[in-house]
Design a protein around this motif. Structure first.
Motif, PDB file in Angstrom:
ATOM      1  N   GLN A 186       0.739  -1.105  -0.110  1.00  0.00           N
ATOM      2  CA  GLN A 186      -0.177   0.077   0.081  1.00  0.00           C
ATOM      3  C   GLN A 186       0.927   1.230   0.065  1.00  0.00           C
ATOM      4  O   GLN A 186       0.455   2.221  -0.803  1.00  0.00           O
ATOM      5  CB  GLN A 186      -1.076   0.008   1.291  1.00  0.00           C
ATOM      6  CG  GLN A 186      -1.909   1.238   1.430  1.00  0.00           C
ATOM      7  CD  GLN A 186      -2.753   1.298   0.060  1.00  0.00           C
ATOM      8  OE1 GLN A 186      -3.250   0.239  -0.216  1.00  0.00           O
ATOM      9  NE2 GLN A 186      -3.118   2.607  -0.323  1.00  0.00           N
ATOM     10  N   ARG A 187       1.786   1.174   0.669  1.00  0.00           N
ATOM     11  CA  ARG A 187       2.871   2.308   0.823  1.00  0.00           C
ATOM     12  C   ARG A 187       3.335   2.464  -0.402  1.00  0.00           C
ATOM     13  O   ARG A 187       3.611   3.792  -0.910  1.00  0.00           O
ATOM     14  CB  ARG A 187       3.842   2.096   1.879  1.00  0.00           C
ATOM     15  CG  ARG A 187       4.898   3.290   2.096  1.00  0.00           C
ATOM     16  CD  ARG A 187       5.663   3.053   3.318  1.00  0.00           C
ATOM     17  NE  ARG A 187       6.331   1.894   3.317  1.00  0.00           N
ATOM     18  CZ  ARG A 187       6.225   0.929   4.149  1.00  0.00           C
ATOM     19  NH1 ARG A 187       5.162   0.795   5.122  1.00  0.00           N
ATOM     20  NH2 ARG A 187       6.826  -0.145   4.047  1.00  0.00           N
ATOM     21  N   TYR A 188       3.808   1.601  -1.322  1.00  0.00           N
ATOM     22  CA  TYR A 188       4.342   1.516  -2.677  1.00  0.00           C
ATOM     23  C   TYR A 188       3.386   2.082  -3.500  1.00  0.00           C
ATOM     24  O   TYR A 188       3.651   3.072  -4.346  1.00  0.00           O
ATOM     25  CB  TYR A 188       4.803   0.096  -3.000  1.00  0.00           C
ATOM     26  CG  TYR A 188       4.733   0.081  -4.521  1.00  0.00           C
ATOM     27  CD1 TYR A 188       6.045   0.552  -5.412  1.00  0.00           C
ATOM     28  CD2 TYR A 188       3.972  -0.813  -5.180  1.00  0.00           C
ATOM     29  CE1 TYR A 188       5.820   0.340  -6.775  1.00  0.00           C
ATOM     30  CE2 TYR A 188       3.878  -1.000  -6.574  1.00  0.00           C
ATOM     31  CZ  TYR A 188       4.874  -0.141  -7.397  1.00  0.00           C
ATOM     32  OH  TYR A 188       5.041  -0.422  -8.712  1.00  0.00           O
ATOM     33  N   THR A 189       2.325   1.868  -3.646  1.00  0.00           N
ATOM     34  CA  THR A 189       1.230   2.391  -4.541  1.00  0.00           C
ATOM     35  C   THR A 189       0.788   3.838  -4.197  1.00  0.00           C
ATOM     36  O   THR A 189       0.435   4.274  -5.135  1.00  0.00           O
ATOM     37  CB  THR A 189      -0.358   1.457  -4.513  1.00  0.00           C
ATOM     38  OG1 THR A 189      -0.798   1.747  -3.073  1.00  0.00           O
ATOM     39  CG2 THR A 189      -0.086   0.006  -4.561  1.00  0.00           C
ATOM     40  N   GLU A 190       1.084   4.280  -3.057  1.00  0.00           N
ATOM     41  CA  GLU A 190       0.736   5.717  -2.686  1.00  0.00           C
ATOM     42  C   GLU A 190       2.042   6.543  -2.986  1.00  0.00           C
ATOM     43  O   GLU A 190       1.738   7.743  -3.650  1.00  0.00           O
ATOM     44  CB  GLU A 190       0.397   5.675  -1.283  1.00  0.00           C
ATOM     45  CG  GLU A 190      -0.847   5.162  -0.903  1.00  0.00           C
ATOM     46  CD  GLU A 190      -1.014   5.183   0.632  1.00  0.00           C
ATOM     47  OE1 GLU A 190      -0.213   5.687   1.391  1.00  0.00           O
ATOM     48  OE2 GLU A 190      -2.201   4.903   1.013  1.00  0.00           O
ATOM     49  N   ARG A 191       3.210   5.969  -2.959  1.00  0.00           N
ATOM     50  CA  ARG A 191       4.442   7.017  -3.116  1.00  0.00           C
ATOM     51  C   ARG A 191       5.273   6.868  -4.242  1.00  0.00           C
ATOM     52  O   ARG A 191       5.694   7.712  -4.789  1.00  0.00           O
ATOM     53  CB  ARG A 191       5.425   6.434  -1.731  1.00  0.00           C
ATOM     54  CG  ARG A 191       4.784   6.765  -0.386  1.00  0.00           C
ATOM     55  CD  ARG A 191       5.650   6.476   0.862  1.00  0.00           C
ATOM     56  NE  ARG A 191       4.919   6.886   2.006  1.00  0.00           N
ATOM     57  CZ  ARG A 191       5.920   6.372   3.080  1.00  0.00           C
ATOM     58  NH1 ARG A 191       7.038   5.894   3.228  1.00  0.00           N
ATOM     59  NH2 ARG A 191       5.344   6.561   4.408  1.00  0.00           N
TER      60      ARG A 191
END
Length: 242
Positions: A186-191
């Motif tokens: 999720q952090r990857y998809t956002e950042r």
């Protein structure tokens, strides 16, 4: 060799399995799938794992082998005997109503936080799949983008353990990345993902893409060297799920 270095031209072999499983049969299917740990001692097995697709309810599994010869030997000498044994244990009903199997060579291996792919398969809790249908004449560029944009971008995100690109057909590539967990993805998809999409421009290469995000079922994971039960051998036709 540095564990994070890019490797291309691998002879590794991949297998992508889709099983349609009625909701009422999930428990039966899971029990049957767990029994495939019996092939953990099979020479050439790199690993197998899978989970439930939240949108379709299908069971999806990815198997990796050291090369096509090792996979062919398993299918020829052992697969159906194990499937028959599991079928008998399940009273002839392993839970799925249909199965689709696609295989092909691993054309690219993606580095990540794990020391190697075997450790990535061992540690992953989440599997992200991009099932890509490539436009005519764009396969080489598609693979260049995987190598130069997506692989380093995901590796830098933190929490991506490793992955592979499997060529299932001339116009079909399966991009599989293994993640330590849902929070890291999720952090990857956002950042990272928005910037990578802008650089990769996937519409230039793809005519279609289906995505799957699978929380992995621990009991379905088949590790090299993990063996339960006997080792029956015979030949025969394709069946689920190893």
């Amino acid at each position: 060799m540095d564990a994070r270095a890019w490797r291309g031209g691998s002879r590794m072999w991949g297998k992508w399995i889709t099983c349609r499983v009625p909701a009422a049969a999930r428990g039966r299917f899971s029990a049957a799938q767990a029994a495939w740990s019996a092939i953990g001692d099979q020479p050439g097995l790199v690993g197998q794992l899978g989970g439930w697709d939240g949108s379709t309810g299908d069971a999806l599994l990815l198997g990796l082998w050291s090369d096509a010869d090792a996979y062919d030997r398993f299918m020829r000498e052992r697969h159906d005997a194990v499937a028959d044994s599991i079928g008998r244990s399940a009273d002839g009903d392993a839970g799925y109503t249909s199965i689709d199997v696609a295989t092909g060579g691993v054309v690219l291996e993606m580095p990540g936080d794990a020391a190697d792919l075997a450790h990535a398969l061992e540690r992953a809790a989440l599997l992200r799949i991009a099932d890509c249908r490539v436009r005519p004449g764009r396969s080489a560029h598609f693979l260049d983008v995987q190598r130069e944009v997506w692989a380093p971008g995901m590796a830098a995100a933190g929490g991506m353990l490793g992955g592979v690109v499997v060529r299932l057909a001339p116009d079909r590539h399966l991009v599989a990345s293994l993640w330590i967990g849902a929070e890291a993805h999720q952090r990857y998809t956002e950042r990272q993902l928005p910037g990578l999409l802008a650089r990769a421009v996937p519409a230039d290469d793809l005519r279609a893409m289906s995505g799957h995000l699978l929380p992995l079922e621990p009991a379905w994971r088949v590790r090299p060297g993990s063996r339960t039960g006997g080792r029956p051998r015979t030949g025969g036709q394709q069946r689920a799920n190893g």
